[in-house]
Motif scaffolding. Structure first.
Motif, PDB file in Angstrom:
ATOM      1  N   GLU A  45       0.845  -1.199   0.000  1.00 22.11           N
ATOM      2  CA  GLU A  45       0.000   0.000   0.000  1.00 22.11           C
ATOM      3  C   GLU A  45       0.881   1.249   0.000  1.00 22.11           C
ATOM      4  N   TYR A  46       1.958   1.211   0.772  1.00 19.97           N
ATOM      5  CA  TYR A  46       2.888   2.339   0.834  1.00 19.97           C
ATOM      6  C   TYR A  46       3.584   2.521  -0.520  1.00 19.97           C
ATOM      7  N   SER A  48       2.628   1.493  -3.470  1.00 23.75           N
ATOM      8  CA  SER A  48       1.667   1.909  -4.485  1.00 23.75           C
ATOM      9  C   SER A  48       1.320   3.388  -4.360  1.00 23.75           C
ATOM     10  N   ARG A  49       1.170   3.840  -3.114  1.00 24.30           N
ATOM     11  CA  ARG A  49       0.786   5.237  -2.877  1.00 24.30           C
ATOM     12  C   ARG A  49       1.906   6.200  -3.242  1.00 24.30           C
ATOM     13  N   HIS A  50       3.148   5.849  -2.908  1.00 28.92           N
ATOM     14  CA  HIS A  50       4.255   6.783  -3.082  1.00 28.92           C
ATOM     15  C   HIS A  50       5.039   6.591  -4.385  1.00 28.92           C
ATOM     16  N   THR A  57      -2.499  -3.121  -9.132  1.00 27.00           N
ATOM     17  CA  THR A  57      -3.139  -2.919  -7.833  1.00 27.00           C
ATOM     18  C   THR A  57      -2.257  -3.475  -6.730  1.00 27.00           C
ATOM     19  N   VAL A  58      -2.576  -3.113  -5.504  1.00 28.70           N
ATOM     20  CA  VAL A  58      -1.845  -3.648  -4.352  1.00 28.70           C
ATOM     21  C   VAL A  58      -1.949  -5.168  -4.337  1.00 28.70           C
TER      22      VAL A  58
END
Length: 213
Positions: A45-46, A48-50, A57-58
């Motif tokens: 998630e980190y 993917s976000r940054h 997808t995650v």
């Protein structure tokens, strides 16, 4: 498991690098140490976000990581002193439980490859809990699986989140500085901190000798 029994961190990092290359994710090596002790969901998630490009997808990244990690499983090795500690505790007739943030498939593969299955009577993976470490749920379940109250259990942990989880559950908790530094684990509040697995074995041997009539 990871960092206490199995020296899997280099393999996890290698698998992560391969997945990031596959999906064009430029994750700086300086960021990787931040992920120690995190669940895979939190890690990706980190990432993917940054650093995400929107190409995966995650869930897809995690699936790719599991596939790559499985292909590298033959490279897994035990931590120095881990087997000697397991054998000593087993010889004392004490039940052993595992509480890990690894997935069940990774745990089973590591145990099968490294001959650890026969030593453990209770196993809790990240898939067995609603709230992973640092929540106390994993160690509450682990103690219950052994048939003991948490306060009757001794936990050996290598991460901040693991120590927090075990201590909040009420377990007596030792930190071993294989993944994080001695000072970091001491700062978290572990009841005792050791430089190596072998140091913990020596401590337990001394402790049992003092309590043997």
């Amino acid at each position: 498991m990871d960092g206490v029994l199995v020296n899997s961190e280099p393999i996890h990092e290698k698998a992560q690098e391969i997945v990031c290359q596959q999906y064009g994710l430029d994750v700086p090596k300086t960021v990787t140490p931040t992920f120690k002790g995190w669940t895979e969901t939190r890690v990706y998630e980190y990432i993917s976000r940054h650093f995400g490009t929107g190409s995966a997808t995650v869930e897809k990244l995690i699936a790719a990581k599991h596939s790559v990690f499985a292909s590298l499983a033959d490279e897994l090795q035990l931590m120095d002193g881990a087997m000697d500690l397991l054998q000593y505790v087993n010889d004392q007739g004490l039940p052993l439980g595992l509480v890990t943030s690894a997935t069940k498939s990774d745990q089973q593969r590591a145990f099968r490859n490294l001959g650890l299955i026969s030593y453990f009577s209770s196993i809790v993976t990240v898939e067995d809990v609603t709230y992973p470490k640092p929540d106390p749920e994993p160690y509450i379940k682990g103690a219950d699986g052994l048939g003991f109250a948490p306060l009757e259990c001794l936990v050996i942990e290598d991460s901040q989140y693991g120590i927090q989880s075990a201590m909040e559950a009420g377990c007596h908790t030792f930190g071993v500085a294989t993944t994080f530094s001695y000072d970091v684990l001491e700062h978290v509040g572990a009841h005792g901190v050791f430089h190596s697995i072998r140091d913990i074995e020596l401590y337990l041997r001394e402790l049992f000798s003092l309590n043997t009539p």
